[in-house]
Design a protein around this motif. Sequence first.
Motif, PDB file in Angstrom:
ATOM      1  N   UNK A 103       0.827  -1.215   0.000  1.00 12.54           N
ATOM      2  CA  UNK A 103       0.000   0.000   0.000  1.00 12.54           C
ATOM      3  C   UNK A 103       0.863   1.267   0.000  1.00 12.54           C
ATOM      4  N   UNK A 104       1.998   1.219   0.694  1.00 11.78           N
ATOM      5  CA  UNK A 104       2.914   2.360   0.647  1.00 11.78           C
ATOM      6  C   UNK A 104       3.389   2.607  -0.786  1.00 11.78           C
ATOM      7  N   UNK A 105       3.658   1.527  -1.521  1.00 11.56           N
ATOM      8  CA  UNK A 105       4.103   1.682  -2.910  1.00 11.56           C
ATOM      9  C   UNK A 105       3.034   2.336  -3.772  1.00 11.56           C
ATOM     10  N   UNK A 106       1.780   2.178  -3.364  1.00 15.78           N
ATOM     11  CA  UNK A 106       0.665   2.757  -4.123  1.00 15.78           C
ATOM     12  C   UNK A 106       0.324   4.177  -3.666  1.00 15.78           C
ATOM     13  N   UNK A 107       1.093   4.698  -2.718  1.00 19.18           N
ATOM     14  CA  UNK A 107       0.899   6.076  -2.297  1.00 19.18           C
ATOM     15  C   UNK A 107       0.186   6.270  -0.972  1.00 19.18           C
ATOM     16  N   UNK A 108      -0.185   5.189  -0.318  1.00 19.19           N
ATOM     17  CA  UNK A 108      -0.819   5.304   1.004  1.00 19.19           C
ATOM     18  C   UNK A 108       0.251   5.644   2.038  1.00 19.19           C
ATOM     19  N   UNK A 109      -0.144   6.403   3.062  1.00 22.63           N
ATOM     20  CA  UNK A 109       0.771   6.621   4.185  1.00 22.63           C
ATOM     21  C   UNK A 109      -0.039   6.762   5.467  1.00 22.63           C
ATOM     22  N   UNK A 110       0.650   6.928   6.569  1.00 19.88           N
ATOM     23  CA  UNK A 110      -0.035   7.015   7.863  1.00 19.88           C
ATOM     24  C   UNK A 110       0.551   8.129   8.722  1.00 19.88           C
ATOM     25  N   UNK A 111       0.857   9.236   8.070  1.00 18.96           N
ATOM     26  CA  UNK A 111       1.408  10.384   8.790  1.00 18.96           C
ATOM     27  C   UNK A 111       0.290  11.117   9.535  1.00 18.96           C
ATOM     28  N   UNK A 112      -0.795  11.410   8.840  1.00 24.18           N
ATOM     29  CA  UNK A 112      -1.952  12.068   9.461  1.00 24.18           C
ATOM     30  C   UNK A 112      -2.948  11.012   9.915  1.00 24.18           C
ATOM     31  N   UNK A 113      -3.716  11.327  10.942  1.00 27.63           N
ATOM     32  CA  UNK A 113      -4.703  10.381  11.484  1.00 27.63           C
ATOM     33  C   UNK A 113      -5.689   9.883  10.432  1.00 27.63           C
ATOM     34  N   UNK A 114      -6.199  10.784   9.592  1.00 29.08           N
ATOM     35  CA  UNK A 114      -7.186  10.364   8.585  1.00 29.08           C
ATOM     36  C   UNK A 114      -6.543   9.441   7.546  1.00 29.08           C
ATOM     37  N   UNK A 115      -5.272   9.685   7.222  1.00 23.37           N
ATOM     38  CA  UNK A 115      -4.563   8.809   6.286  1.00 23.37           C
ATOM     39  C   UNK A 115      -4.280   7.457   6.924  1.00 23.37           C
ATOM     40  N   UNK A 116      -3.962   7.485   8.218  1.00 25.35           N
ATOM     41  CA  UNK A 116      -3.721   6.245   8.971  1.00 25.35           C
ATOM     42  C   UNK A 116      -4.971   5.365   8.939  1.00 25.35           C
ATOM     43  N   UNK A 117      -6.124   5.981   9.216  1.00 30.77           N
ATOM     44  CA  UNK A 117      -7.389   5.237   9.222  1.00 30.77           C
ATOM     45  C   UNK A 117      -7.695   4.670   7.844  1.00 30.77           C
ATOM     46  N   UNK A 118      -7.500   5.484   6.826  1.00 31.39           N
ATOM     47  CA  UNK A 118      -7.756   5.056   5.446  1.00 31.39           C
ATOM     48  C   UNK A 118      -6.844   3.873   5.069  1.00 31.39           C
ATOM     49  N   UNK A 119      -5.567   3.990   5.412  1.00 30.34           N
ATOM     50  CA  UNK A 119      -4.612   2.931   5.083  1.00 30.34           C
ATOM     51  C   UNK A 119      -4.917   1.655   5.862  1.00 30.34           C
ATOM     52  N   UNK A 120      -5.212   1.814   7.145  1.00 29.00           N
ATOM     53  CA  UNK A 120      -5.527   0.658   7.988  1.00 29.00           C
ATOM     54  C   UNK A 120      -6.761  -0.087   7.470  1.00 29.00           C
ATOM     55  N   UNK A 121      -7.787   0.649   7.076  1.00 29.18           N
ATOM     56  CA  UNK A 121      -9.003   0.028   6.531  1.00 29.18           C
ATOM     57  C   UNK A 121      -8.705  -0.740   5.243  1.00 29.18           C
ATOM     58  N   UNK A 122      -7.904  -0.149   4.388  1.00 21.69           N
ATOM     59  CA  UNK A 122      -7.549  -0.791   3.113  1.00 21.69           C
ATOM     60  C   UNK A 122      -6.707  -2.042   3.378  1.00 21.69           C
ATOM     61  N   UNK A 123      -5.781  -1.927   4.312  1.00 24.91           N
ATOM     62  CA  UNK A 123      -4.929  -3.051   4.710  1.00 24.91           C
ATOM     63  C   UNK A 123      -5.785  -4.229   5.197  1.00 24.91           C
ATOM     64  N   UNK A 124      -6.741  -3.928   6.059  1.00 21.39           N
ATOM     65  CA  UNK A 124      -7.648  -4.959   6.595  1.00 21.39           C
ATOM     66  C   UNK A 124      -8.481  -5.608   5.501  1.00 21.39           C
ATOM     67  N   UNK A 125      -8.966  -4.781   4.584  1.00 22.82           N
ATOM     68  CA  UNK A 125      -9.789  -5.284   3.480  1.00 22.82           C
ATOM     69  C   UNK A 125      -8.996  -6.275   2.617  1.00 22.82           C
ATOM     70  N   UNK A 126      -7.774  -5.905   2.285  1.00 23.05           N
ATOM     71  CA  UNK A 126      -6.925  -6.784   1.464  1.00 23.05           C
ATOM     72  C   UNK A 126      -6.570  -8.045   2.248  1.00 23.05           C
ATOM     73  N   UNK A 127      -6.183  -7.868   3.505  1.00 21.43           N
ATOM     74  CA  UNK A 127      -5.792  -9.002   4.350  1.00 21.43           C
ATOM     75  C   UNK A 127      -6.938 -10.012   4.474  1.00 21.43           C
ATOM     76  N   UNK A 128      -8.142  -9.521   4.744  1.00 25.81           N
ATOM     77  CA  UNK A 128      -9.298 -10.412   4.862  1.00 25.81           C
ATOM     78  C   UNK A 128      -9.567 -11.155   3.561  1.00 25.81           C
TER      79      UNK A 128
END
Length: 153
Positions: free
Chosen positions: A121-146
């Motif tokens: 996801x980092x390679x695709x431009x996701x990051x977790x610097x800001x809280x809203x970006x963290x939440x967005x990345x975490x949700x996407x990570x969970x979706x892919x993982x599941x």
Amino acid sequence: MINIDVFSEEKAWSKKLRKKELFFKKICSLFPKKYQFPNKSVSLTLLLSNNKCIKKLNKDFRNKNKSTDILSFPLTKKKSIAKKTYIGDIIISYDFMNKPKSQNIKNFKEKLIKTFIHGFLHLLGFDHIKDKDYTKMLNEEERIYKSVISKIN
């Protein structure tokens, strides 16, 4: 389609992962369709490493003198994927994946899958610097993982 070149500079990876390239290609093939990039050729490089090497890379490129579980080096900041795109490099530390040493192979692989997805996801431009970006990345990570885990067992 995702093409992945897997390299290993740490012998210990072979204890837990016999066919490394096959393992990661399978993981990528189980991603949700959105991340399989149908009709496109997306490629990346994965280095299976250790704490010593990843600490040096972290210091050289991020000015952080410590080891970490994963480093991602996106080729570009933009998120658009062309017909044929190299998205970057991921490095994962065996030492981090193998904690605790008493974990079974299933837990090791699940941790590795989750970590790999994070780097992807980092390679695709996701990051977790800001809280809203963290939440967005975490949700996407969970979706892919599941998606991956539901098809693997």
